[in-house]
Enzyme design. Structure first.
Site, PDB file in Angstrom:
ATOM      1  CE  LYS A  54      -4.146  -2.125   1.751  1.00 54.26           C
ATOM      2  NZ  LYS A  54      -3.664  -3.511   1.978  1.00 54.26           N
TER       3      LYS A  54
HETATM    4  C1  LIG Z   1      -4.271  -4.605   1.266  1.00 55.75           C
HETATM    5  C2  LIG Z   1      -3.475  -5.858   1.143  1.00 55.75           C
HETATM    6  C3  LIG Z   1      -3.826  -6.882   0.231  1.00 55.75           C
HETATM    7  C4  LIG Z   1      -5.077  -6.807  -0.628  1.00 55.75           C
HETATM    8  O1  LIG Z   1      -4.990  -5.836  -1.629  1.00 55.75           O
HETATM    9  P1  LIG Z   1      -6.306  -5.350  -2.396  1.00 55.75           P
HETATM   10  O2  LIG Z   1      -5.890  -4.230  -3.266  1.00 55.75           O
HETATM   11  O3  LIG Z   1      -7.277  -4.956  -1.329  1.00 55.75           O
HETATM   12  O4  LIG Z   1      -6.793  -6.534  -3.184  1.00 55.75           O
HETATM   13  C5  LIG Z   1      -2.990  -7.975   0.129  1.00 55.75           C
HETATM   14  N1  LIG Z   1      -1.895  -8.099   0.895  1.00 55.75           N
HETATM   15  C6  LIG Z   1      -1.523  -7.147   1.778  1.00 55.75           C
HETATM   16  C7  LIG Z   1      -0.304  -7.362   2.601  1.00 55.75           C
HETATM   17  C8  LIG Z   1      -2.303  -5.996   1.939  1.00 55.75           C
HETATM   18  O5  LIG Z   1      -1.918  -5.065   2.830  1.00 55.75           O
END
Ligand SMILES: *Cc1c(COP(=O)(O)O)cnc(C)c1O
Length: 469
Positions: free
Chosen positions: A112
């Site tokens: 993120k």
């Molecule tokens: C947020 C997150 C996901 C999922 O990503 P999306 O865009 O919501 O599909 C997967 N792995 C980690 C470590 C995350 O923080």
């Protein structure tokens, strides 16, 4: 470049307003009115560019002139300068035809950061131009809050308040938020559950005068700018593997469908993608959808990969919009039905279309641990439980072996040390920049679950309120 809502009733907006609006006024999500195109010559020209250089080339068309190239280059360099690896998102080979794209070298060790680091820069830049401020309010069970706080810390035009449930997050997660001592960052430990935190945030957004007075904003995964920033690494991976002259496949551990939707966007722009493999844990609504064409919500069960413990994937609506030939009224009707009954279904024709590109795979806890154990035994490589779901999905996709599969590594193994230790016997150490996390001082405010007290708290800390007073 203008943006339209997936539900067809909100006004089309330019990039800067889409960034600040988040959700569209009709409840829909913004998408570009048309996809900018990358030609085979563009992709060849991208070979050898640094990540930041590529990021400018890929994203500039999406800005539609709201930020000029020189300014945008500065923002991109500042955003990716915070990453601990020179390549920003390095590729590591994990099998004869499989690679892990490590998206977790940012400040909070999860993918993120790639989008949110840029979002913080974009907010500051565009708000300075408008001589305005925002107050970002969010609830977190632990993971997204830290990425949002790191993105907004020290931003001149942004104040951020993040609510987490008191004593109900892991210590690493809490410390990643509460050790940020910047004066514009406010951590609330709410005496309640995660749901109480979410309800409080919703109540603030639903109070229109409060929302307007404080310019409330959100940085959740429905914000278009987050998708835009994520498209870049799919282009980077494909180019590294030989695009436009070679097709690639991506395996993406998925929760809200934001990350894998960015891969779809890259393909719409002209990146040669043979397959998108959606990996889920036991919360498998998406895997079931790609098998049957029925989207049906179920209860959430806690797993080793908590950031994917999601009942409803909000970004799926963007794909649905294209699947329904961009008929906003049809999408609105479908989502209204879903809200009422917890299910909807696409036609067999639509299912066939979506399956030409997408496949779903459900990976349970035991298999997740197996993947982590295998990776460590085979090459000494530590994999976090989210990325492990992606590895399992890639293995079971049954693709032609000449197509390289790139697994999206969404978290650093040190972010989920208990699961990694359980699978491998090794407890991964925190990377250097976080090594002293347990010694750093914390700042947080413990507040009761009382909406009036919470609103007063936010109002007192929002600089936009002082500016107006
Ligand atoms: C947020 C997150 C996901 C999922 O990503 P999306 O865009 O919501 O599909 C997967 N792995 C980690 C470590 C995350 O923080």
């Amino acid at each position: 470049m203008s943006y339209i809502s997936t539900r067809g009733q909100a006004p089309a907006l330019a990039f800067d307003d889409v960034l600040l609006a988040g959700l569209a006024r009709d409840g829909g999500l913004y998408v570009p009115a048309a996809w900018p195109k990358l030609t085979p010559d563009d992709l060849r020209r991208f070979r050898g560019l640094s990540y930041a250089e590529l990021a400018v080339e890929v994203m500039l068309p999406f800005l539609g002139g709201t930020i000029d190239r020189a300014d945008f280059t500065k923002l991109v360099n500042a955003a990716y300068g915070t990453f601990q690896h020179k390549a920003v998102v390095p590729l590591t080979q994990i099998d004869s035809n499989a690679w892990m794209m490590e998206l977790f070298h940012g400040p909070t060790l999860a993918f993120k950061d790639v989008a949110l680091q840029l979002l913080g820069q974009l907010f500051d830049h565009l708000l300075a131009k408008k001589d305005s401020r925002v107050t970002i309010v969010g609830a977190t069970s632990g993971d997204t809050g830290s990425a949002a706080i790191e993105a907004c810390r020290d931003r001149e035009r942004v104040d951020i308040v993040i609510l987490h449930p008191h004593n109900r997050t892991s210590e690493v997660q809490r410390r990643q938020m509460t050790t940020v001592l910047s004066s514009n960052v406010h951590n609330v430990a709410l005496e309640g559950t995660f749901d109480d935190c979410q309800d409080a945030v919703k109540a603030m957004f639903n109070d229109q005068p409060f929302r307007d007075a404080l310019n409330l904003s959100a940085v959740n995964s429905i914000n278009w700018a987050r998708i835009m920033a994520q498209i870049v690494y799919y282009v980077a991976a494909a180019v590294a593997m030989g695009a436009p002259d070679r097709e690639v496949a991506f395996a993406v551990p998925t929760g809200n469908f934001g990350n894998v939707y960015a891969a779809y966007a890259a393909r719409q722009m002209g990146v040669p993608v043979a397959k998108l493999i959606v990996g889920t844990n036991e919360n498998d609504i998406l895997a079931r959808f790609f098998a049957s064409g029925e989207m049906k919500a179920d209860g959430v069960v806690p797993t080793l990969s908590p950031s994917m413990d999601i009942q409803v994937s909000s970004n799926f609506e963007r794909l649905l919009f294209d699947l329904m030939d961009r008929d906003g009224a049809a999408v609105a009707q479908c989502m209204a039905g879903f809200r009422e009954t917890g299910r909807f279904e696409v036609s067999q024709g639509q299912l066939a279309r979506v399956r030409e590109l997408f496949a779903g795979y459900r990976c349970d806890t035991e298999q997740t641990l197996d993947v982590m154990r295998d990776a460590y035994a085979g090459s000494g490589y530590l994999v976090d439980p989210h990325s492990a779901v992606g590895v399992a999905a890639a293995r079971h996709a049954g693709l032609d072996r000449s197509i390289p599969v790139i697994v999206m590594g969404t978290a650093h193994p040190a972010k989920f040390p208990d699961a990694v230790e359980k699978a491998t016997g090794v407890r991964p150490p925190l990377p250097r920049h976080l090594a002293d996390l347990y010694e750093r001082p914390e700042r947080l405010d413990i507040l009761p679950n009382d909406i009036q007290i919470l609103k007063d708290y936010v109002r007192a800390r929002a600089r936009v309120a002082k500016q107006q007073a």
